[in-house]
Design a protein around this motif. Structure first.
Motif, short mmCIF file in Angstrom:
data_model
loop_
_atom_site.label_atom_id
_atom_site.label_comp_id
_atom_site.label_asym_id
_atom_site.label_seq_id
_atom_site.Cartn_x
_atom_site.Cartn_y
_atom_site.Cartn_z
N ASP A 44 4.88 -6.94 -1.25
CA ASP A 44 5.78 -6.19 -2.15
C ASP A 44 6.97 -5.56 -1.42
O ASP A 44 7.77 -4.87 -2.05
CB ASP A 44 4.99 -5.10 -2.89
N LEU A 45 7.09 -5.80 -0.12
CA LEU A 45 8.19 -5.20 0.63
C LEU A 45 9.56 -5.61 0.09
O LEU A 45 10.46 -4.78 -0.03
CB LEU A 45 8.09 -5.56 2.11
N TYR A 46 9.71 -6.88 -0.26
CA TYR A 46 11.00 -7.35 -0.76
C TYR A 46 11.43 -6.55 -1.98
O TYR A 46 12.60 -6.17 -2.11
CB TYR A 46 10.92 -8.84 -1.09
N MET A 47 10.49 -6.27 -2.89
CA MET A 47 10.82 -5.52 -4.10
C MET A 47 11.19 -4.08 -3.77
O MET A 47 12.12 -3.52 -4.34
CB MET A 47 9.63 -5.55 -5.07
N VAL A 48 10.47 -3.48 -2.83
CA VAL A 48 10.79 -2.10 -2.42
C VAL A 48 12.17 -2.05 -1.79
O VAL A 48 12.97 -1.16 -2.08
CB VAL A 48 9.71 -1.56 -1.45
N LYS A 49 12.47 -3.02 -0.93
CA LYS A 49 13.80 -3.07 -0.32
C LYS A 49 14.88 -3.21 -1.39
O LYS A 49 15.91 -2.54 -1.34
CB LYS A 49 13.89 -4.23 0.67
N ALA A 50 14.65 -4.08 -2.37
CA ALA A 50 15.64 -4.32 -3.41
C ALA A 50 15.84 -3.08 -4.30
O ALA A 50 16.97 -2.75 -4.66
CB ALA A 50 15.22 -5.51 -4.28
N GLN A 51 14.76 -2.42 -4.64
CA GLN A 51 14.85 -1.30 -5.57
C GLN A 51 15.20 0.02 -4.89
O GLN A 51 15.85 0.87 -5.50
CB GLN A 51 13.52 -1.12 -6.33
N CYS A 52 14.78 0.23 -3.67
CA CYS A 52 14.92 1.54 -3.03
C CYS A 52 16.06 1.63 -2.02
O CYS A 52 16.81 2.60 -2.02
CB CYS A 52 13.61 1.95 -2.36
N THR A 53 16.15 0.65 -1.14
CA THR A 53 17.11 0.79 -0.04
C THR A 53 18.53 0.40 -0.42
O THR A 53 19.42 0.49 0.41
CB THR A 53 16.66 -0.02 1.19
N MET A 70 14.91 10.68 -9.62
CA MET A 70 16.09 9.90 -9.23
C MET A 70 16.75 9.28 -10.45
O MET A 70 17.98 9.19 -10.52
CB MET A 70 15.72 8.83 -8.20
N GLN A 71 15.95 8.86 -11.43
CA GLN A 71 16.51 8.30 -12.66
C GLN A 71 17.26 9.38 -13.45
O GLN A 71 18.33 9.11 -14.00
CB GLN A 71 15.40 7.68 -13.51
N ALA A 72 16.71 10.59 -13.49
CA ALA A 72 17.34 11.67 -14.25
C ALA A 72 18.55 12.26 -13.53
O ALA A 72 19.54 12.63 -14.19
CB ALA A 72 16.32 12.78 -14.51
N ASN A 73 18.52 12.33 -12.22
CA ASN A 73 19.57 13.04 -11.48
C ASN A 73 20.52 12.18 -10.66
O ASN A 73 21.58 12.65 -10.27
CB ASN A 73 18.92 14.07 -10.55
N HIS A 74 20.14 10.94 -10.37
CA HIS A 74 20.96 10.12 -9.49
C HIS A 74 21.23 8.72 -10.03
O HIS A 74 21.51 7.80 -9.28
CB HIS A 74 20.32 10.02 -8.10
N ASN A 75 21.11 8.57 -11.34
CA ASN A 75 21.43 7.31 -12.02
C ASN A 75 20.64 6.10 -11.52
O ASN A 75 21.16 4.99 -11.52
CB ASN A 75 22.93 7.01 -11.94
N LEU A 76 19.40 6.33 -11.10
CA LEU A 76 18.56 5.19 -10.75
C LEU A 76 18.24 4.43 -12.04
O LEU A 76 17.93 5.03 -13.06
CB LEU A 76 17.25 5.65 -10.09
N TRP A 77 18.35 3.13 -11.98
CA TRP A 77 18.09 2.28 -13.13
C TRP A 77 16.60 2.24 -13.46
O TRP A 77 15.77 2.62 -12.65
CB TRP A 77 18.62 0.87 -12.87
N GLU A 78 16.27 1.76 -14.64
CA GLU A 78 14.87 1.57 -15.03
C GLU A 78 14.30 0.43 -14.18
O GLU A 78 14.91 -0.63 -14.08
CB GLU A 78 14.77 1.21 -16.51
N LEU A 79 13.15 0.64 -13.59
CA LEU A 79 12.56 -0.37 -12.74
C LEU A 79 11.80 -1.43 -13.54
O LEU A 79 11.52 -2.51 -13.01
CB LEU A 79 11.61 0.27 -11.72
N GLY A 80 11.47 -1.12 -14.78
CA GLY A 80 10.79 -2.09 -15.64
C GLY A 80 9.46 -2.54 -15.06
O GLY A 80 8.67 -1.74 -14.58
N GLU A 81 9.23 -3.83 -15.10
CA GLU A 81 7.97 -4.41 -14.63
C GLU A 81 7.80 -4.29 -13.11
O GLU A 81 6.68 -4.35 -12.61
CB GLU A 81 7.88 -5.88 -15.03
N THR A 82 8.88 -4.11 -12.41
CA THR A 82 8.79 -4.03 -10.95
C THR A 82 8.29 -2.66 -10.48
O THR A 82 7.91 -2.52 -9.32
CB THR A 82 10.15 -4.31 -10.28
N GLU A 83 8.27 -1.68 -11.37
CA GLU A 83 7.82 -0.35 -10.99
C GLU A 83 6.38 -0.38 -10.46
O GLU A 83 6.06 0.30 -9.49
CB GLU A 83 7.92 0.63 -12.15
N LYS A 84 5.53 -1.17 -11.06
CA LYS A 84 4.14 -1.26 -10.61
C LYS A 84 4.07 -1.77 -9.16
O LYS A 84 3.35 -1.23 -8.34
CB LYS A 84 3.31 -2.17 -11.52
N GLN A 85 4.85 -2.80 -8.85
CA GLN A 85 4.86 -3.33 -7.48
C GLN A 85 5.33 -2.27 -6.48
O GLN A 85 4.76 -2.12 -5.41
CB GLN A 85 5.80 -4.53 -7.38
#
Length: 133
Positions: A52-61, A86-101
């Protein structure tokens, strides 16, 4: 001599409780701090390599350094609250299905770590008077 005895007594108390606290199933106990030298890390981010590292890199970094992830240790619920913040204060997008990963990865490798710095409290202490002359 007293310092050596105190050190060895403390060392025995710490290591004794460390071995006593371990479950017989070593697979269920994974402490990244203790086993960090056996886990491979991504050369680019320093994050632990996993499926799941690739998803974390894509969503977080894409927004912040991986050092922010490495420096923090939250429970799954704590990580989820940080994502919501982060979604409420820094405009982080909805992670959708990837949030679980992402949460699975963060919970597995960046959860609060267990420390063994203190021994268990002493029980059934029998006090006695010292003869001072």
């Amino acid at each position: 001599m007293k310092i050596i005895i105190i050190f060895l007594t403390g060392l025995f108390a710490v290591t004794g409780s460390w071995f006593a606290d371990k479950s017989s199933d070593t697979e269920s106990y994974k402490d990244p701090v203790i086993f960090s030298d056996t886990l491979k890390k991504d050369s680019e981010t320093g994050l632990i390599i996993d499926k799941d590292l690739y998803m974390v890199k894509a969503q977080c970094t894409s927004c912040h350094s991986s050092k922010l992830i490495i420096a923090n240790h939250f429970t799954r619920d704590g990580w989820k609250q940080k994502i919501r913040w982060m979604q409420a204060n820094h405009n982080l997008w909805e992670l959708g299905e990837t949030e679980k990963q992402v949460l699975d990865y963060l919970e597995k490798y960046y959860a609060p770590t267990q420390t063994f710095a203190r021994r268990q409290p002493l029980k059934d202490i029998k006090w006695y008077k010292l003869d001072v002359k």
